[in-house]
Motif scaffolding. Structure first.
Motif, PDB file in Angstrom:
ATOM      1  N   TRP A 186     -10.658   4.199  -8.161  1.00 40.52           N
ATOM      2  CA  TRP A 186     -11.125   5.377  -8.887  1.00 40.52           C
ATOM      3  C   TRP A 186     -12.482   5.886  -8.428  1.00 40.52           C
ATOM      4  O   TRP A 186     -12.673   7.094  -8.272  1.00 40.52           O
ATOM      5  N   LEU A 187     -13.437   4.981  -8.172  1.00 43.74           N
ATOM      6  CA  LEU A 187     -14.769   5.421  -7.767  1.00 43.74           C
ATOM      7  C   LEU A 187     -14.752   6.131  -6.416  1.00 43.74           C
ATOM      8  O   LEU A 187     -15.538   7.052  -6.179  1.00 43.74           O
ATOM      9  N   SER A 188     -13.862   5.711  -5.537  1.00 40.31           N
ATOM     10  CA  SER A 188     -13.745   6.371  -4.239  1.00 40.31           C
ATOM     11  C   SER A 188     -13.326   7.825  -4.419  1.00 40.31           C
ATOM     12  O   SER A 188     -13.828   8.720  -3.722  1.00 40.31           O
ATOM     13  N   PHE A 189     -12.412   8.060  -5.346  1.00 36.30           N
ATOM     14  CA  PHE A 189     -11.927   9.422  -5.582  1.00 36.30           C
ATOM     15  C   PHE A 189     -12.996  10.317  -6.213  1.00 36.30           C
ATOM     16  O   PHE A 189     -12.902  11.527  -6.151  1.00 36.30           O
ATOM     17  N   HIS A 190     -14.001   9.710  -6.824  1.00 29.58           N
ATOM     18  CA  HIS A 190     -15.108  10.490  -7.381  1.00 29.58           C
ATOM     19  C   HIS A 190     -16.126  10.884  -6.320  1.00 29.58           C
ATOM     20  O   HIS A 190     -16.733  11.959  -6.410  1.00 29.58           O
ATOM     21  N   ASN A 191     -16.326  10.014  -5.350  1.00 25.45           N
ATOM     22  CA  ASN A 191     -17.502  10.147  -4.505  1.00 25.45           C
ATOM     23  C   ASN A 191     -17.251  10.505  -3.045  1.00 25.45           C
ATOM     24  O   ASN A 191     -18.139  11.060  -2.395  1.00 25.45           O
ATOM     25  N   ASN A 238      -4.835  17.744  -6.153  1.00 23.05           N
ATOM     26  CA  ASN A 238      -4.874  18.007  -4.721  1.00 23.05           C
ATOM     27  C   ASN A 238      -4.287  16.847  -3.930  1.00 23.05           C
ATOM     28  O   ASN A 238      -3.521  17.046  -2.974  1.00 23.05           O
ATOM     29  N   PHE A 239      -4.625  15.628  -4.342  1.00 22.16           N
ATOM     30  CA  PHE A 239      -4.101  14.450  -3.658  1.00 22.16           C
ATOM     31  C   PHE A 239      -2.585  14.352  -3.824  1.00 22.16           C
ATOM     32  O   PHE A 239      -1.856  14.054  -2.867  1.00 22.16           O
ATOM     33  N   ILE A 240      -2.112  14.580  -5.045  1.00 18.81           N
ATOM     34  CA  ILE A 240      -0.674  14.518  -5.306  1.00 18.81           C
ATOM     35  C   ILE A 240       0.070  15.553  -4.469  1.00 18.81           C
ATOM     36  O   ILE A 240       1.103  15.248  -3.839  1.00 18.81           O
ATOM     37  N   SER A 280      -4.597  -0.795  -3.707  1.00 19.08           N
ATOM     38  CA  SER A 280      -4.592  -0.492  -2.276  1.00 19.08           C
ATOM     39  C   SER A 280      -6.006  -0.427  -1.706  1.00 19.08           C
ATOM     40  O   SER A 280      -6.929   0.093  -2.333  1.00 19.08           O
ATOM     41  N   VAL A 281      -6.120  -0.959  -0.507  1.00 16.26           N
ATOM     42  CA  VAL A 281      -7.338  -0.847   0.291  1.00 16.26           C
ATOM     43  C   VAL A 281      -6.914  -0.478   1.701  1.00 16.26           C
ATOM     44  O   VAL A 281      -5.757  -0.668   2.092  1.00 16.26           O
ATOM     45  N   SER A 282      -7.831   0.057   2.473  1.00 14.23           N
ATOM     46  CA  SER A 282      -7.502   0.436   3.834  1.00 14.23           C
ATOM     47  C   SER A 282      -7.272  -0.809   4.687  1.00 14.23           C
ATOM     48  O   SER A 282      -7.789  -1.886   4.377  1.00 14.23           O
ATOM     49  N   PRO A 283      -6.508  -0.686   5.763  1.00 13.22           N
ATOM     50  CA  PRO A 283      -6.328  -1.818   6.668  1.00 13.22           C
ATOM     51  C   PRO A 283      -7.648  -2.227   7.325  1.00 13.22           C
ATOM     52  O   PRO A 283      -8.592  -1.436   7.411  1.00 13.22           O
ATOM     53  N   VAL A 284      -7.733  -3.453   7.739  1.00 13.92           N
ATOM     54  CA  VAL A 284      -8.835  -4.037   8.505  1.00 13.92           C
ATOM     55  C   VAL A 284     -10.125  -4.128   7.686  1.00 13.92           C
ATOM     56  O   VAL A 284     -10.527  -5.213   7.286  1.00 13.92           O
ATOM     57  N   ILE A 285     -10.781  -2.987   7.412  1.00  9.13           N
ATOM     58  CA  ILE A 285     -12.084  -3.060   6.731  1.00  9.13           C
ATOM     59  C   ILE A 285     -11.937  -3.171   5.222  1.00  9.13           C
ATOM     60  O   ILE A 285     -12.912  -3.415   4.519  1.00  9.13           O
ATOM     61  N   ARG A 286     -10.725  -2.957   4.720  1.00  6.09           N
ATOM     62  CA  ARG A 286     -10.441  -3.095   3.288  1.00  6.09           C
ATOM     63  C   ARG A 286     -11.320  -2.191   2.422  1.00  6.09           C
ATOM     64  O   ARG A 286     -11.876  -2.623   1.410  1.00  6.09           O
ATOM     65  N   PRO A 320     -10.902  14.733   2.414  1.00  9.79           N
ATOM     66  CA  PRO A 320     -10.297  14.439   3.723  1.00  9.79           C
ATOM     67  C   PRO A 320     -10.435  12.972   4.115  1.00  9.79           C
ATOM     68  O   PRO A 320      -9.522  12.395   4.733  1.00  9.79           O
ATOM     69  N   LEU A 321     -11.552  12.341   3.762  1.00 12.25           N
ATOM     70  CA  LEU A 321     -11.746  10.938   4.090  1.00 12.25           C
ATOM     71  C   LEU A 321     -10.834  10.053   3.244  1.00 12.25           C
ATOM     72  O   LEU A 321     -10.244   9.079   3.744  1.00 12.25           O
ATOM     73  N   ILE A 322     -10.712  10.369   1.948  1.00  7.99           N
ATOM     74  CA  ILE A 322      -9.797   9.626   1.083  1.00  7.99           C
ATOM     75  C   ILE A 322      -8.373   9.706   1.637  1.00  7.99           C
ATOM     76  O   ILE A 322      -7.659   8.698   1.724  1.00  7.99           O
TER      77      ILE A 322
END
Length: 265
Positions: free
Chosen positions: A172-177, A235-237, A161-167, A181-183
């Protein structure tokens, strides 16, 4: 629907940073992380998919048995994590089926690298989750690929999965850094657009990577690893469950898509 996938492999990441690690330690680190994941999933009462290398599974059959006994799916992550030949596709599938006692229908290429879909079909897989449909320097250049599921050589492709438009990649790296709230904001946007999320992680992320002399991994990889990462994914779950989103094994999702496609045909 949220698909959680965990790539269970020999922990060979330190090799990319000039470090060496004995094979038994590679296995031990991945196993420790896998047990943390299993405990987390059990606590949340959800099922997931474990994309395993045959090399790991052959050396850790008790882990594979536990994954299956707790109702999760075994899929293939190739035979070895740092070596690939086309014949490994079929060989890993057969080895994992023998070890797990289950049918292996899904595949994910190590490091989400390109793989010949004709060979995937020939090996007998029905779905492949080896595409990160974004652009990351030196790793992925997949802006031309669809963001959501599609077919190639009659094999269902389920991109990460990637976000719409800007992809923006929800990997996994996104969840680390990123701040949680942004994730969650990116995840909610993708879920509204696509109707599902396909997220992938590695067991070694759930262990303490803050050991530069031993592992050599950069700070952005080690950040929020170990117990901190368990807390983040929990927390995400919990957040997703409060929204009423369901979790499913990737193979079950693929079966549903394939059934609908057959009806439409």
């Amino acid at each position: 629907m949220i698909l959680l996938g965990f790539d269970v492999e020999e922990f060979d990441l330190p090799f990319e940073y000039g470090k060496s690690l004995p094979f038994n330690e590679q296995l031990s680190i991945s196993t420790t992380g896998t047990y943390s994941i299993l405990a987390m999933l059990k606590s949340a009462n959800i099922k997931a998919t474990f994309f395993c290398t045959a090399n790991y599974a052959i050396n850790q059959p008790d882990v594979i048995a536990r994954i299956v006994s707790e109702g999760h799916e075994i899929a293939s992550h190739g035979y070895y994590h740092s070596e690939f030949k086309p014949e490994h596709l079929k060989q890993s599938k057969l080895a994992l089926e023998q070890l797990s006692g289950t049918e292996v229908t899904g595949f994910r290429m190590a490091r989400m690298m390109p793989v010949d879909e004709a060979e995937i079909q020939k090996a007998g897989y029905t779905y492949n989750s080896s595409i990160n449909p974004t652009w990351i320097p030196g790793r992925y250049n997949n802006f031309g690929k669809p963001r959501t599921w599609f077919y190639d050589h009659d094999v269902l492709q389920i991109p990460a999965s990637v976000s719409p438009v800007i992809r923006f990649p929800l990997f996994w790296l996104s969840f680390h850094n990123l701040p949680m709230p942004l994730i969650k904001s990116f995840a909610a946007a993708a879920y509204r657009k696509d109707g599902y999320l396909n997220l992938y992680f590695h067991p070694w992320e759930f262990t303490d990577l803050h050991q530069p002399d031993r592992f050599g991994v950069p700070g952005y990889v080690a950040k929020n690893s170990g117990d901190a990462f368990v807390s983040r994914i929990k927390n995400f779950i919990e957040w997703a469950q409060t929204k009423g989103w369901q979790f499913a094994r990737t193979g079950d999702f693929a079966d549903g898509v394939n059934e609908k496609t057959l009806v439409l045909k």
